[in-house]
Design a protein around this motif. Sequence first.
Motif, PDB file in Angstrom:
ATOM      1  N   ASP A   1     -56.095 132.350  12.788  1.00  0.00           N
ATOM      2  CA  ASP A   1     -55.281 131.795  13.332  1.00  0.00           C
ATOM      3  C   ASP A   1     -54.804 130.652  11.860  1.00  0.00           C
ATOM      4  OD1 ASP A   1     -54.934 129.852  15.015  1.00  0.00           O
ATOM      5  OD2 ASP A   1     -57.145 129.367  15.305  1.00  0.00           O
ATOM      6  N   GLU A   2     -53.634 129.519  12.304  1.00  0.00           N
ATOM      7  CA  GLU A   2     -52.741 128.756  11.277  1.00  0.00           C
ATOM      8  C   GLU A   2     -52.490 130.192  10.027  1.00  0.00           C
ATOM      9  OE1 GLU A   2     -53.867 125.481  10.795  1.00  0.00           O
ATOM     10  OE2 GLU A   2     -56.010 125.775  11.712  1.00  0.00           O
ATOM     11  N   ILE A   3     -51.683 131.567  10.659  1.00  0.00           N
ATOM     12  CA  ILE A   3     -51.680 132.390   9.591  1.00  0.00           C
ATOM     13  C   ILE A   3     -50.542 131.270   8.509  1.00  0.00           C
ATOM     14  CG2 ILE A   3     -49.655 133.419  10.899  1.00  0.00           C
ATOM     15  CD1 ILE A   3     -50.961 136.177  10.063  1.00  0.00           C
ATOM     16  N   ASP A   4     -49.817 130.922   9.312  1.00  0.00           N
ATOM     17  CA  ASP A   4     -49.147 129.689   8.102  1.00  0.00           C
ATOM     18  C   ASP A   4     -49.749 129.697   6.751  1.00  0.00           C
ATOM     19  OD1 ASP A   4     -47.803 127.259  10.135  1.00  0.00           O
ATOM     20  OD2 ASP A   4     -49.321 129.012  10.738  1.00  0.00           O
ATOM     21  N   ALA A   5     -50.825 129.497   6.301  1.00  0.00           N
ATOM     22  CA  ALA A   5     -51.125 129.090   5.380  1.00  0.00           C
ATOM     23  C   ALA A   5     -51.527 130.111   4.406  1.00  0.00           C
ATOM     24  CB  ALA A   5     -53.066 128.368   6.050  1.00  0.00           C
ATOM     25  N   LEU A   6     -51.063 131.774   4.792  1.00  0.00           N
ATOM     26  CA  LEU A   6     -51.460 132.482   4.002  1.00  0.00           C
ATOM     27  C   LEU A   6     -49.898 132.823   3.734  1.00  0.00           C
ATOM     28  CD1 LEU A   6     -53.733 135.340   5.286  1.00  0.00           C
ATOM     29  CD2 LEU A   6     -54.403 133.031   3.652  1.00  0.00           C
ATOM     30  N   VAL A   7     -48.637 132.766   4.416  1.00  0.00           N
ATOM     31  CA  VAL A   7     -47.438 133.134   3.807  1.00  0.00           C
ATOM     32  C   VAL A   7     -47.129 132.104   2.297  1.00  0.00           C
ATOM     33  CG1 VAL A   7     -46.819 134.557   5.167  1.00  0.00           C
ATOM     34  CG2 VAL A   7     -46.674 131.759   5.945  1.00  0.00           C
ATOM     35  N   ASN A   8     -45.951 132.143   1.587  1.00  0.00           N
ATOM     36  CA  ASN A   8     -45.488 130.855   0.860  1.00  0.00           C
ATOM     37  C   ASN A   8     -46.196 130.449  -0.304  1.00  0.00           C
ATOM     38  OD1 ASN A   8     -43.546 129.771   0.304  1.00  0.00           O
ATOM     39  ND2 ASN A   8     -43.607 128.167   2.089  1.00  0.00           N
ATOM     40  N   LYS A   9     -47.709 130.946  -0.127  1.00  0.00           N
ATOM     41  CA  LYS A   9     -48.440 130.627  -1.238  1.00  0.00           C
ATOM     42  C   LYS A   9     -48.347 132.273  -2.425  1.00  0.00           C
ATOM     43  CE  LYS A   9     -52.723 129.202  -1.260  1.00  0.00           C
ATOM     44  NZ  LYS A   9     -54.048 129.213  -1.093  1.00  0.00           N
ATOM     45  N   LYS A  10     -49.302 131.915  -3.200  1.00  0.00           N
ATOM     46  CA  LYS A  10     -49.087 132.832  -4.619  1.00  0.00           C
ATOM     47  C   LYS A  10     -49.678 134.787  -3.894  1.00  0.00           C
ATOM     48  CE  LYS A  10     -50.221 133.400  -8.834  1.00  0.00           C
ATOM     49  NZ  LYS A  10     -51.352 132.889  -9.583  1.00  0.00           N
ATOM     50  N   GLY A  11     -51.055 134.034  -3.727  1.00  0.00           N
ATOM     51  CA  GLY A  11     -51.097 136.042  -2.402  1.00  0.00           C
ATOM     52  C   GLY A  11     -50.205 135.875  -1.546  1.00  0.00           C
ATOM     53  N   ASP A  12     -49.814 135.664  -0.715  1.00  0.00           N
ATOM     54  CA  ASP A  12     -49.261 136.516   0.397  1.00  0.00           C
ATOM     55  C   ASP A  12     -48.981 137.192   0.517  1.00  0.00           C
ATOM     56  OD1 ASP A  12     -46.696 136.732  -1.203  1.00  0.00           O
ATOM     57  OD2 ASP A  12     -45.210 135.016   0.087  1.00  0.00           O
ATOM     58  N   ASP A  13     -48.968 138.301  -0.561  1.00  0.00           N
ATOM     59  CA  ASP A  13     -49.151 140.390  -0.511  1.00  0.00           C
ATOM     60  C   ASP A  13     -50.318 140.133   0.307  1.00  0.00           C
ATOM     61  OD1 ASP A  13     -50.066 138.027  -2.373  1.00  0.00           O
ATOM     62  OD2 ASP A  13     -50.633 141.177  -3.591  1.00  0.00           O
ATOM     63  N   ILE A  14     -51.208 139.203   0.684  1.00  0.00           N
ATOM     64  CA  ILE A  14     -52.434 140.072   1.225  1.00  0.00           C
ATOM     65  C   ILE A  14     -52.101 140.132   2.571  1.00  0.00           C
ATOM     66  CG2 ILE A  14     -52.840 137.325   2.020  1.00  0.00           C
ATOM     67  CD1 ILE A  14     -55.800 139.327   1.458  1.00  0.00           C
ATOM     68  N   LEU A  15     -51.276 139.853   3.312  1.00  0.00           N
ATOM     69  CA  LEU A  15     -50.593 140.465   4.787  1.00  0.00           C
ATOM     70  C   LEU A  15     -49.385 141.489   4.482  1.00  0.00           C
ATOM     71  CD1 LEU A  15     -48.788 136.995   5.955  1.00  0.00           C
ATOM     72  CD2 LEU A  15     -51.410 138.181   6.843  1.00  0.00           C
TER      73      LEU A  15
END
Length: 410
Positions: free
Chosen positions: A142-156
Amino acid sequence: MKKERIFKNREALSTTFIPSYFPHRDNEIKGFANILKPALYGARPSNILIYGQTGTGKTAVAKFICEQIIEKAGNENKQIHTAYINCKQTNTPYGVLTNIGKTYSSEWDTIVPNAGWRIDKVYEALKQKADDNGGIAIVILDEIDALVNKKGDDILYHLTGLNSDLSNSKISFIGISNDSKFTTWLDPRVKSRLGEESLTFAPYNAIQIEEILSQRAQIAFHDNVVDPMVLTYCASKAAQQHGDARKALDLLRISAELAERDDCEIVTVKYVNKAQNIMEIDQVRSIVSTLPIQYKATLAGVVLNQGKRKDGHQTTGEVYSTYMQICKHFSLDSLSQRRVGHIISELDMQGMINAKIVSLGRQGRTKFISMAIDQNQIDELFAEDAFLSDISIELTKSGNYISSTQLRLI
DNA sequence: AATCCACTGGAAAATACGGGCC
DNA sequence: GGCCCGTATTTTCCAGTGGATT
């Protein structure tokens, strides 16, 4: 305890309540179910991206579907796990992996510490658990936008690649976002893997919201305790705010609570108006009370500067110097101007203050800053807070930087 | 047209903290 | 105890920048 006269089941109006039927979401649910159906035959469902503004039922529908599918799977003896992760709350790779792991195995906590391991080890452990368990996992992000654009967006990237590393189990993801443009920031590989299917939830209109309200009202209230106009009124209020059903439910719930507090037999439109005021104030109150101390000091700086300039336009530099005085006075460690500038921007985004970037020519470029809430409310909120009330009292006592504005604070 | 102020805001580096590993 | 990871919060550094003034 008096018997509940109004409420039959409060829960039905809470934002986390999942009803058994969703009005005006038949198509979405059908589409959703079709995409996930393969899970029941042991195949991996496609990953899904769901778009829609707040209060359009994305989260509730997703949770509902997952419950249904688990139930179905139980009947047919199929192994299906589901996990729900709110990425706003857990926005670190470590946290996300841990949360998924927990749904696989109850001993996860005892095996994997919640800090310390290097991330690839956690990843390995998760893979291990998944394969041990077998079956299919459906993970809601949920609110997956919070995971991108940050440094750790390679988590996705790692998550969506998880499938190819699994031998005995399968995993699929449901990403929920209210920003339909968020994929533009995504790594193209992740984008194609994550968005195998997509669904969009349109905002409700006033009539639809009213139907939702009346459905919930039947569960939540005793018979004949709510004026039918109340539902119409709540619905129209919420429809003005881009069809946010959550807002409508909150409004209805608080109206009813007010009526209850008044010992009133019936919830009338009068209470809806009251509720609306209260909701606005409460929102600010809860923001202020949870603000970290440095933010409070910054906010106090802005308040103390109010009225210093006739137009009420303070600059970042002015706020910072007042902030520094406050820090000195209360022996609070002070932060750099860069940081305070950032805090000002955050307070602006939260709606506590208004900050507008302006250019004053030779006087440089800065922000014009002013309070976004009115003086009475500020007084009230400051008085409620230990630190902030100290500031207004102490500064008045010491006789430093006192103006009529500050006198009004006590 | 050139200057120059007072910041803005991005990025990297420092610091702190919980916790594992050896 | 010393070192490493991941995460969170701040600090340091600095290249812009919009527009009144020169």
